[in-house]
Design a protein around this motif. Structure first.
Motif, PDB file in Angstrom:
ATOM      1  N   LYS A  73       8.338   9.717   1.071  1.00 49.00           N
ATOM      2  CA  LYS A  73       7.128  10.485   0.746  1.00 49.00           C
ATOM      3  C   LYS A  73       5.935   9.926   1.533  1.00 49.00           C
ATOM      4  N   GLY A  74       5.340  10.785   2.352  1.00 52.14           N
ATOM      5  CA  GLY A  74       4.237  10.321   3.206  1.00 52.14           C
ATOM      6  C   GLY A  74       2.897  10.328   2.502  1.00 52.14           C
ATOM      7  N   TYR A  75       2.073   9.365   2.828  1.00 55.16           N
ATOM      8  CA  TYR A  75       0.733   9.304   2.214  1.00 55.16           C
ATOM      9  C   TYR A  75      -0.265   8.669   3.184  1.00 55.16           C
ATOM     10  N   PHE A  76      -1.536   8.885   2.891  1.00 55.18           N
ATOM     11  CA  PHE A  76      -2.632   8.260   3.636  1.00 55.18           C
ATOM     12  C   PHE A  76      -3.403   7.328   2.698  1.00 55.18           C
ATOM     13  N   VAL A  77      -4.078   6.352   3.292  1.00 52.98           N
ATOM     14  CA  VAL A  77      -4.950   5.458   2.515  1.00 52.98           C
ATOM     15  C   VAL A  77      -6.333   5.462   3.165  1.00 52.98           C
ATOM     16  N   PHE A  78      -7.322   4.971   2.426  1.00 57.02           N
ATOM     17  CA  PHE A  78      -8.666   4.850   2.999  1.00 57.02           C
ATOM     18  C   PHE A  78      -8.916   3.464   3.561  1.00 57.02           C
ATOM     19  N   HIS A  79      -8.122   2.523   3.125  1.00 58.17           N
ATOM     20  CA  HIS A  79      -8.357   1.139   3.552  1.00 58.17           C
ATOM     21  C   HIS A  79      -6.974   0.579   3.823  1.00 58.17           C
ATOM     22  N   ASP A  80      -6.705   0.260   5.069  1.00 61.83           N
ATOM     23  CA  ASP A  80      -5.342  -0.112   5.450  1.00 61.83           C
ATOM     24  C   ASP A  80      -5.033  -1.546   5.026  1.00 61.83           C
ATOM     25  N   SER A  81      -4.850  -1.745   3.736  1.00 62.47           N
ATOM     26  CA  SER A  81      -4.662  -3.108   3.211  1.00 62.47           C
ATOM     27  C   SER A  81      -3.205  -3.441   2.924  1.00 62.47           C
ATOM     28  N   ASP A  95      -3.810  -8.776  10.534  1.00 58.56           N
ATOM     29  CA  ASP A  95      -4.007  -8.200   9.203  1.00 58.56           C
ATOM     30  C   ASP A  95      -4.045  -9.360   8.212  1.00 58.56           C
ATOM     31  N   ASN A  96      -5.184  -9.549   7.573  1.00 61.06           N
ATOM     32  CA  ASN A  96      -5.366 -10.709   6.701  1.00 61.06           C
ATOM     33  C   ASN A  96      -5.152 -10.408   5.218  1.00 61.06           C
ATOM     34  N   HIS A  97      -4.615  -9.247   4.891  1.00 56.76           N
ATOM     35  CA  HIS A  97      -4.370  -8.924   3.470  1.00 56.76           C
ATOM     36  C   HIS A  97      -3.050  -9.578   3.034  1.00 56.76           C
ATOM     37  N   ILE A  98      -2.984 -10.890   3.242  1.00 59.07           N
ATOM     38  CA  ILE A  98      -1.700 -11.598   3.097  1.00 59.07           C
ATOM     39  C   ILE A  98      -1.199 -11.669   1.651  1.00 59.07           C
ATOM     40  N   TRP A  99      -2.121 -11.524   0.693  1.00 65.91           N
ATOM     41  CA  TRP A  99      -1.700 -11.621  -0.718  1.00 65.91           C
ATOM     42  C   TRP A  99      -0.854 -10.420  -1.143  1.00 65.91           C
ATOM     43  N   LEU A 100      -0.800  -9.379  -0.285  1.00 63.82           N
ATOM     44  CA  LEU A 100       0.039  -8.223  -0.604  1.00 63.82           C
ATOM     45  C   LEU A 100       1.443  -8.367  -0.023  1.00 63.82           C
ATOM     46  N   SER A 101       1.741  -9.541   0.498  1.00 66.21           N
ATOM     47  CA  SER A 101       3.096  -9.843   0.963  1.00 66.21           C
ATOM     48  C   SER A 101       3.752 -10.822  -0.012  1.00 66.21           C
ATOM     49  N   PRO A 102       4.760 -10.378  -0.765  1.00 66.89           N
ATOM     50  CA  PRO A 102       5.454 -11.322  -1.645  1.00 66.89           C
ATOM     51  C   PRO A 102       6.014 -12.523  -0.882  1.00 66.89           C
ATOM     52  N   LYS A 103       6.450 -12.284   0.354  1.00 66.21           N
ATOM     53  CA  LYS A 103       7.002 -13.372   1.169  1.00 66.21           C
ATOM     54  C   LYS A 103       5.930 -14.437   1.455  1.00 66.21           C
ATOM     55  N   LYS A 108       0.836  -9.973  10.614  1.00 62.08           N
ATOM     56  CA  LYS A 108       0.978  -8.736  11.376  1.00 62.08           C
ATOM     57  C   LYS A 108      -0.279  -8.532  12.218  1.00 62.08           C
ATOM     58  N   SER A 109      -0.119  -7.817  13.314  1.00 63.90           N
ATOM     59  CA  SER A 109      -1.278  -7.501  14.147  1.00 63.90           C
ATOM     60  C   SER A 109      -2.254  -6.638  13.355  1.00 63.90           C
ATOM     61  N   GLY A 110      -3.535  -6.802  13.633  1.00 61.49           N
ATOM     62  CA  GLY A 110      -4.559  -6.025  12.932  1.00 61.49           C
ATOM     63  C   GLY A 110      -4.711  -4.617  13.467  1.00 61.49           C
ATOM     64  N   GLU A 111      -3.891  -4.257  14.470  1.00 56.84           N
ATOM     65  CA  GLU A 111      -3.964  -2.889  15.004  1.00 56.84           C
ATOM     66  C   GLU A 111      -3.503  -1.920  13.933  1.00 56.84           C
ATOM     67  N   LYS A 112      -4.308  -0.908  13.679  1.00 58.17           N
ATOM     68  CA  LYS A 112      -3.992   0.009  12.590  1.00 58.17           C
ATOM     69  C   LYS A 112      -3.103   1.140  13.068  1.00 58.17           C
ATOM     70  N   HIS A 113      -2.179   1.568  12.182  1.00 57.97           N
ATOM     71  CA  HIS A 113      -1.383   2.728  12.590  1.00 57.97           C
ATOM     72  C   HIS A 113      -2.107   4.004  12.190  1.00 57.97           C
ATOM     73  N   GLY A 114      -2.231   4.915  13.158  1.00 56.78           N
ATOM     74  CA  GLY A 114      -2.750   6.248  12.875  1.00 56.78           C
ATOM     75  C   GLY A 114      -4.120   6.258  12.223  1.00 56.78           C
ATOM     76  N   GLU A 115      -5.021   5.435  12.692  1.00 57.83           N
ATOM     77  CA  GLU A 115      -6.334   5.422  12.041  1.00 57.83           C
ATOM     78  C   GLU A 115      -7.212   6.529  12.605  1.00 57.83           C
ATOM     79  N   LEU A 116      -7.665   7.403  11.737  1.00 51.53           N
ATOM     80  CA  LEU A 116      -8.556   8.485  12.151  1.00 51.53           C
ATOM     81  C   LEU A 116      -9.960   8.020  11.850  1.00 51.53           C
ATOM     82  N   ASN A 117     -10.685   7.615  12.881  1.00 53.96           N
ATOM     83  CA  ASN A 117     -11.931   6.914  12.595  1.00 53.96           C
ATOM     84  C   ASN A 117     -13.032   7.278  13.578  1.00 53.96           C
ATOM     85  N   HIS A 118     -13.880   8.230  13.159  1.00 54.00           N
ATOM     86  CA  HIS A 118     -15.064   8.483  13.980  1.00 54.00           C
ATOM     87  C   HIS A 118     -16.294   8.359  13.101  1.00 54.00           C
TER      88      HIS A 118
END
Length: 290
Positions: free
Chosen positions: A183-191, A123-131, A99-109
């Motif tokens: 159910k919507g949620y936010f994360v601190f690290h888009d992994s 996005d290199n967090h490939i181990w979180l893809s079962p596929k 996937k592209s490394g572009e983050k969705h909705g990143e609030l970052n200042h």
């Protein structure tokens, strides 16, 4: 508690633990698997120790994600025979699914450096893809068959067992997460984008802040506003985040705090560790979203 193998025994080294889980499933009974990074260390910022170099130089096989993830690896591997390494993101079958490394909705200042060094083009967090884990297992299996031809039958059996176990685990997870897909949620690290895409989860975005630095009032206000405006149910921190900082952010909102561990810190290396790892993340999501 994990007992890592001594230098002379560890024949296969993986950079991070989740790759160790996949490798252990395939190499179980064939060879020892060891993990380079200790629990809690970040693959983005790790500094190798002399003992790590000894391990790497004596390994039969070294498995890692790619240079955008383990930034320290290319310089270390330049003197090691290419046939002894697997850089997973270089394989066309995996590259096609990145996937592209572009983050969705990143609030970052908050902390430009912190945001910048983590994300390359993909996005290199490939181990979180079962596929992708399935493809990785096949790649590792094929490589190990060349290294240990006398163990071909056992490697074949291990791969077969892993793929069946993984399929059942995916079906199980899909059932479990079905009730929280809206159910919507936010994360601190888009992994988690690969996992979220596969199981249709509703990640509203990520807040990139340095876990060790108290955010300023302006930042806290922005995050609180965002949490309320988007009707977030939950915000997920990672184990290294200070609860004090997170509690400040949710003060005055109805948002719950959950914890997600994308590196499987307390999971022991066994043949079925990878599936346990995915199930643990599933349970951590449910604990907060349900």
């Amino acid at each position: 508690m994990i007992f890592f193998t001594s230098f002379c025994q560890a024949k296969i080294i993986t950079s991070i633990k989740p790759l160790g889980f996949i490798t252990e499933a395939i190499a179980s009974g064939v060879s020892e698997t060891d993990v380079l990074l200790p629990d809690g260390a970040s693959p983005h910022t790790y500094s190798l120790k002399p003992s790590d170099l000894i391990k790497l130089n004596s390994a039969d096989l070294i498995i890692w994600v790619g240079e955008d993830m383990e930034t320290f690896m290319p310089s270390v591997l330049k003197d090691i025979d290419n046939n002894k390494t697997i850089e997973l993101t270089e394989y066309p079958t995996i590259e096609a699914l990145l996937k592209s490394g572009e983050k969705h909705g990143e609030l970052n200042h908050a902390d430009e450096h912190h945001a910048h060094h983590e994300h390359g083009r993909f996005d290199n967090h490939i181990w979180l893809s079962p596929k992708i884990a399935e493809i990785s297992a096949q790649i590792i299996h094929d490589k190990l068959q060349k290294i240990y031809p006398q163990k071909a039958a056992l490697l074949e059996q291990n791969l077969h067992d892993f793929l069946i176990n993984l399929k059942q685990t995916e079906q199980n997870i899909a059932k479990k997460l079905n009730s929280v897909q809206n159910k919507g949620y936010f994360v601190f690290h888009d992994s988690y984008a690969y996992f979220e895409a596969q199981f249709n989860l509703n990640n509203l975005g990520s807040f990139t802040i340095n876990p060790s630095i108290q955010p300023g009032l302006k930042k806290i206000y922005e995050i609180q506003k965002e949490l309320k405006n988007r009707n977030a149910v939950c915000i997920f921190r990672e184990p290294q985040f200070s609860p004090v900082i997170v509690n400040k952010l949710i003060d005055g909102t109805n948002v719950k705090v959950g914890e997600l561990d994308p590196l499987g810190m307390d999971i022991v290396m066994t043949k079925d560790a990878y599936c346990k790892f995915l199930l643990k993340i599933t349970q951590q999501l449910l604990n907060c979203l349900e």
